[in-house]
Design a protein around this motif. Structure first.
Motif, short mmCIF file in Angstrom:
data_model
loop_
_atom_site.label_atom_id
_atom_site.label_comp_id
_atom_site.label_asym_id
_atom_site.label_seq_id
_atom_site.Cartn_x
_atom_site.Cartn_y
_atom_site.Cartn_z
N SER A 111 60.91 12.67 62.28
CA SER A 111 60.76 11.45 61.48
C SER A 111 62.11 10.95 61.01
CB SER A 111 59.86 11.71 60.28
OG SER A 111 58.55 11.98 60.70
N ALA A 112 62.99 11.86 60.62
CA ALA A 112 64.31 11.47 60.15
C ALA A 112 65.15 10.86 61.27
CB ALA A 112 65.04 12.67 59.55
N ALA A 113 64.88 11.24 62.52
CA ALA A 113 65.65 10.71 63.65
C ALA A 113 65.36 9.23 63.89
CB ALA A 113 65.35 11.51 64.92
N GLY A 114 64.17 8.76 63.46
CA GLY A 114 63.85 7.35 63.57
C GLY A 114 63.39 6.94 64.96
N ASP A 115 63.14 5.64 65.11
CA ASP A 115 62.73 4.99 66.35
C ASP A 115 61.62 5.74 67.10
OD1 ASP A 115 64.45 2.89 65.91
OD2 ASP A 115 66.10 3.80 67.03
N ASN A 116 61.89 6.06 68.37
CA ASN A 116 60.87 6.71 69.20
C ASN A 116 60.51 8.10 68.69
OD1 ASN A 116 60.64 4.54 70.92
ND2 ASN A 116 62.19 5.30 72.34
N SER A 117 61.48 8.80 68.13
CA SER A 117 61.21 10.14 67.62
C SER A 117 60.22 10.08 66.45
CB SER A 117 62.51 10.80 67.16
OG SER A 117 63.38 10.96 68.24
N ALA A 118 60.37 9.09 65.59
CA ALA A 118 59.44 8.95 64.46
C ALA A 118 58.04 8.61 64.96
CB ALA A 118 59.93 7.86 63.51
N ARG A 119 57.96 7.81 66.00
CA ARG A 119 56.65 7.47 66.57
C ARG A 119 56.00 8.71 67.17
NH1 ARG A 119 55.97 5.74 71.59
NH2 ARG A 119 58.08 4.93 71.72
N VAL A 120 56.79 9.53 67.86
CA VAL A 120 56.27 10.78 68.43
C VAL A 120 55.80 11.70 67.31
CG1 VAL A 120 56.94 12.89 69.65
CG2 VAL A 120 57.60 10.66 70.56
N ALA A 121 56.55 11.78 66.22
CA ALA A 121 56.16 12.62 65.08
C ALA A 121 54.83 12.16 64.51
CB ALA A 121 57.25 12.59 64.01
N ASP A 122 54.63 10.85 64.40
CA ASP A 122 53.35 10.34 63.89
C ASP A 122 52.20 10.69 64.83
OD1 ASP A 122 54.62 9.28 61.67
OD2 ASP A 122 54.82 7.26 62.56
N GLU A 123 52.43 10.56 66.13
CA GLU A 123 51.38 10.89 67.10
C GLU A 123 51.04 12.38 67.05
OE1 GLU A 123 52.73 9.48 70.90
OE2 GLU A 123 52.67 7.38 70.27
N VAL A 124 52.05 13.23 66.89
CA VAL A 124 51.81 14.67 66.81
C VAL A 124 51.04 14.99 65.54
CG1 VAL A 124 52.95 16.91 66.52
CG2 VAL A 124 53.76 15.32 68.26
N ARG A 125 51.40 14.36 64.42
CA ARG A 125 50.67 14.58 63.15
C ARG A 125 49.19 14.23 63.32
NH1 ARG A 125 55.26 12.28 60.67
NH2 ARG A 125 56.40 13.85 59.53
N GLU A 126 48.92 13.09 63.95
CA GLU A 126 47.53 12.68 64.16
C GLU A 126 46.78 13.67 65.04
OE1 GLU A 126 47.55 8.69 65.67
OE2 GLU A 126 48.64 7.93 63.93
N ALA A 127 47.42 14.14 66.11
CA ALA A 127 46.78 15.10 67.02
C ALA A 127 46.51 16.42 66.31
CB ALA A 127 47.65 15.33 68.25
N VAL A 128 47.47 16.88 65.50
CA VAL A 128 47.30 18.14 64.76
C VAL A 128 46.18 18.00 63.75
CG1 VAL A 128 48.40 19.69 63.09
CG2 VAL A 128 49.62 19.00 65.17
N SER A 129 46.13 16.87 63.06
CA SER A 129 45.06 16.65 62.08
C SER A 129 43.69 16.65 62.73
CB SER A 129 45.28 15.33 61.34
OG SER A 129 46.44 15.39 60.56
N ALA A 130 43.58 15.99 63.87
CA ALA A 130 42.29 15.94 64.57
C ALA A 130 41.90 17.33 65.06
CB ALA A 130 42.37 14.97 65.75
N THR A 131 42.84 18.07 65.59
CA THR A 131 42.55 19.42 66.08
C THR A 131 42.18 20.34 64.93
OG1 THR A 131 44.08 19.11 67.91
CG2 THR A 131 43.48 21.38 67.38
N ALA A 132 42.94 20.28 63.84
CA ALA A 132 42.65 21.12 62.68
C ALA A 132 41.28 20.77 62.11
CB ALA A 132 43.73 20.95 61.61
N GLY A 133 40.91 19.50 62.12
CA GLY A 133 39.61 19.09 61.62
C GLY A 133 38.46 19.69 62.43
N ALA A 134 38.69 19.99 63.69
CA ALA A 134 37.66 20.60 64.52
C ALA A 134 37.72 22.13 64.50
CB ALA A 134 37.79 20.11 65.96
N VAL A 135 38.93 22.69 64.40
CA VAL A 135 39.10 24.14 64.51
C VAL A 135 38.83 24.85 63.19
CG1 VAL A 135 40.82 25.95 64.91
CG2 VAL A 135 40.67 24.00 66.45
#
Length: 161
Positions: A111-135
């Motif tokens: 997230s601190a790196a900005g631009d595309n890296s921040a977008r990737v971090a947001d996508e990973v957070r969403e994927a982890v949240s969805a997985t944790a919600g099921a697991v």
């Protein structure tokens, strides 16, 4: 007229007698030579890189085996003073806590790196949240069942994991 016709004829070496044609032929030859040199350089550079990648992959495999052996050793040490289930649960909890801390730090760096890296971090957070919600609910149910000694009143006898 004979001179004009002879200038379009191929000269010695298969080149045209026309100055523009000779120039184009010479440029094409230089480009072919340079492309050959670049190809040779890339091939020479790729050989050590390929070897390096293979060595890194082998090192990664050894790392995984080493972590597995260390994990087994820690588990055996824990089992000397804890019941097996509690030792396994403690070790697994430690790994999960370490993964959560390291993952959070990694996402903060992205997230601190900005631009595309921040977008990737947001996508990973969403994927982890969805997985944790099921697991997490499935893991909680399995832990309750294991700690309860098997079947609870809501269990139909199937393994729900």
């Amino acid at each position: 007229m004979a001179g004009a016709a002879s200038s379009d004829q191929p000269a010695r070496g298969g080149r045209t007698g026309n100055p523009a044609g000779r120039f184009a032929d010479e440029i094409a030859e230089v480009v072919r030579d340079e492309m050959g040199a670049v190809r040779r350089q890339l091939t020479e550079a790729a050989r050590p890189a390929g070897t390096g990648i293979a060595l890194l992959a082998a090192a990664g495999g050894c790392l995984i085996l080493g972590v597995g052996a260390a994990s087994t050793t820690v588990l055996r040490m824990l089992e000397t003073f804890l019941p097996r289930r509690l030792a396994v649960a403690g070790l697994a909890s430690g790994y999960l806590a370490a993964a959560a801390v390291l993952g959070r730090l990694g996402l903060q760096q992205l997230s601190a790196a900005g631009d595309n890296s921040a977008r990737v971090a947001d996508e990973v957070r969403e994927a982890v949240s969805a997985t944790a919600g099921a697991v997490v609910p499935a893991g909680s149910a399995a832990a309750r069942q294991a700690l309860g000694g098997g079947r609870g009143p809501e269990s139909d006898g199937r393994n729900e994991v």
